[in-house]
Structure formats: structure tokens, C-alpha cells
Design a protein around this motif. Sequence first.
Motif, PDB file in Angstrom:
ATOM      1  N   HIS A  40     -44.144   3.360  24.107  1.00  0.00           N
ATOM      2  CA  HIS A  40     -42.939   3.523  24.946  1.00  0.00           C
ATOM      3  C   HIS A  40     -42.859   4.904  25.575  1.00  0.00           C
ATOM      4  CE1 HIS A  40     -41.420  -0.231  23.409  1.00  0.00           C
ATOM      5  NE2 HIS A  40     -41.609   0.197  22.178  1.00  0.00           N
TER       6      HIS A  40
ATOM      7  N   LYS B  36     -41.031   6.031  28.743  1.00  0.00           N
ATOM      8  CA  LYS B  36     -40.284   4.871  29.267  1.00  0.00           C
ATOM      9  C   LYS B  36     -39.029   4.637  28.421  1.00  0.00           C
ATOM     10  CE  LYS B  36     -44.631   2.488  29.991  1.00  0.00           C
ATOM     11  NZ  LYS B  36     -45.462   1.675  29.155  1.00  0.00           N
TER      12      LYS B  36
ATOM     13  N   ILE C 151     -36.558   2.646  25.949  1.00  0.00           N
ATOM     14  CA  ILE C 151     -36.780   1.711  24.832  1.00  0.00           C
ATOM     15  C   ILE C 151     -35.549   0.812  24.750  1.00  0.00           C
ATOM     16  CG2 ILE C 151     -36.675   1.599  22.291  1.00  0.00           C
ATOM     17  CD1 ILE C 151     -38.570   3.825  22.085  1.00  0.00           C
TER      18      ILE C 151
END
Length: 389
Positions: free
Chosen positions: A10, A13, A15
Motif C-alpha cells: 500500500h 497509496k 489504505i
Amino acid sequence: MEKTTSFSIHEGKPIRCKAAISRKPGEALVIEEIHVDPPQAFEVRIKILCTSLCHTDVTFSKLDSGPLARFPRILGHEAVGVVESIGGHVDGFQRGDVVLPVFHPHCEECRDCKSSKSNWCARFADDFLSNTRRYGMTSRFKDSMGEDIYHFLFVSSFSEYTVVDIAHLVKISPEMPVDKAALLSCGVSTGVGAAWKVADVEEGSTIAVFGLGAVGLAVAEGARLRGAGKIIGVDLNPDKFELGKKFGITDFINPALCGEKKISEVIKEMTGVGVDYSFECVGLHSLLTEAFNSTRTGSGKTVVLGIEKDLTPISLGSFDLFRGRHVCGSMFGGLKPKLDIPILVEHYLKKELNLDSFITHELKFEEINKAFDLLVQGKSLRCVLWMDK
Ligand code: NAD
Ligand code: ZN
């Protein structure tokens, strides 16, 4: 725990995960799916392993006016986690580290952080309003409709993932059991610190602790470890006396059974001259006056730990102050998180500090509203909520 690879899938990015959201004052929390943004410079995203509940969470869940009342919000500030990913300019933390998020900042660079006289980080500690330390009202949380959710005390641990500034993060020994570690992120450190740093309790001294929740009992534990003589506990809940004995409480006063007498009069009778140190650990104006009146003339010291919801001004006898009695408050028990939490961890690992008896209940994260009930009803000291069980 995804700890095996050197970077998270992740990383960089958002989550998606579960969080308990406080949507309206006084209402039960709601478990919802949220988005947690990646960490920015000087921030770390952590996966919460477990969190416990402190009375400050209860107070803020009910707060219905003023700038500190904010909804929807992710509460929680007593927790332990593992680093999932790090933002830019982050030194000293890496993925997989076990960390404590702490509500009280420690930048390590300002005049106060460098001084031994204060734990009031001059750079950050005055700000209770922002969501993120260096980015003001920018939130790292969004609900499923894409709306921002407020942070709480720069921690927000009632979420599977949270983003924390490095000024609020302490790395701890992996030897430390994580549930005991969580207690050091607020309540127990606050109480022990108040006895050790703020009052600097010495052997044989007399103590009165008003309010025997985890904070008050941690004061007693700190005083016990310093060899205090009499440690008087004051609480309306009679169950707290038996519990208190585990933390060194020697005498108990139930204010409901004092009849016409004031608590301070009973304490003066028990000690002859009053106690050396008193600690207010409830957050009640009236108890603070009693705590102050319980101390001895000349050198008595009252430490204010409880948080009064209405922040009412206090009125104390000027002649009593003139005659050498002191009152002072303290955030986080006067401790500097990055310096002092590892010391408390060491005391626990050497089997000196009793942390185990503070955990009276354990539940799954989804059962968080039961944990609120247990604390409000005076049945728990600390209820640990496990994220993955
Ligand atoms: P808690 O709810 O576990 O304990 C409070 C205790 O006070 C209970 O045992 C209750 O029976 C007792 N009590 C309530 N009314 C009383 C009265 N009139 N007379 C005597 N006893 C009474 O709470 P906690 O988690 O231990 O937190 C205690 C206080 O400390 C709260 O106000 C919390 O917000 C504050 N706090 C301050 C800091 C800080 O940094 N200063 C940190 C953590 C918590
Ligand atoms: Zn707290």
C-alpha cells in the motif's frame, strides 16, 4: 501482521480499513470502512495492534460545544502499533518497528524539549485544534462518501490504520508485550510521571490520590515505587480500594461516607498535618479544592491531572498559597515521551512496574462500545481492544 517484506503493497497509496467513528456527541461509535491516506513528510502510517480506552476519550465523545467538539471524529489515544510506511524526512523509524503514538508532542529541538524543567514542547504543544501536526486541518481520513473525518489528539487509534507525526511517535523494545505497552501511551505514564517528575515523591512521604481510575492508581504505583509511607485513595466506588491495594493504596476514603466532614478534614485527621502531596485525577473542580486543602502548610503540593470539561476557573485561599503550598498541573505527567517511555518499559521488563493489574478487560475492536460502558460504569481500569482477534 504484514511484517515480512521490506515495503508495504500500500506504500504511497490510501489504505481501506475499519475505524470506529464518533459521529454525534453522546452517541455510540459506529464501525465504518474508511480511507487512510499515505503519510506525508515527517509522518508515519501505522497499523494499530491494540488500543485501550482512557477517560479523555469518553469526555470528548460527549463534548457538544466549543472549538474542541468536532464530529465526525476518530477518537483513541492509548495504543501500540507497527510501522506500515513512512513519509519523507523520517529518520529513526522503519517499516516493522513497534511504536507508541503519544498525544503529547516531543520535537526534541525546541528550547523546552532541550530543557529538563519542562515537557511542554514549545513548538507543538499549544495546538489542540489541528488534525495533523504540520499540515493544520488537513485530515488523512475519509469516510466512504469521501468526506473528511477529524483526527483526535494527533493519534486517532480507534482505526486499524492511522497516520502519526514523528513528534508523537516513540519506538519501543520488541520485548515489551504490546498490550502493556499501550498503557504507557497515556494513562499509566501520566500517573507514574506525575509522582516521579512533577511531585518528585520521596521515601516515607504521605500521599492522597483523588480518583482511583488508571491515572490515579498509576500515581499510587509511582508513589509505591518511590517508597511513600501512607497512600490514601479517595473514590466513590468502594470496589476501587481492593483494586488499589495492588498499587500500594494503604488507606481508603469514600466521600459518600464522610458525613458532615469534608474529605480534607478526614485526611488532616488521618495524617495530623495533611499530606505532602495530593493528586486530582477525576477532573472535578470541587475535588481540586479538597485536594488542595488536604496538603500540609509550608510545603504541600497538589498536582492537577484530571481534565475539567468546562475548564472552570479555580478559587484557592491566597493565604494558603502565601504559606508555602503549591498547585501545578501537568500534561502526560511531566514526561518527555521519547526519553521517558523507554525508561518505563525498562522498569516493566525488570518486573518493578506493575502494569499487568491495570488491564481488567480485553475485547475485540468491534466491541468498542462495550469498553465505553465498562469505563463509564467504573467496572474497568483499562480495557484492551485487539484489532486482529
Ligand atoms: P477513570 O474513569 O478510569 O477514573 C476516574 C475515577 O474517579 C473513577 O474511579 C471514579 O469512581 C472516580 N470518581 C468520579 N467522581 C468522583 C468523586 N466525586 N469523588 C471521588 N472519586 C470520583 O478515568 P481515568 O482514565 O483514570 O482518567 C482520570 C482523569 O485524568 C480524567 O479526567 C482524564 O481526562 C484525565 N487524564 C489526564 C491526563 C493528563 O495528561 N493530565 C492524561 C490522561 C487522563
Ligand atoms: Zn489519555
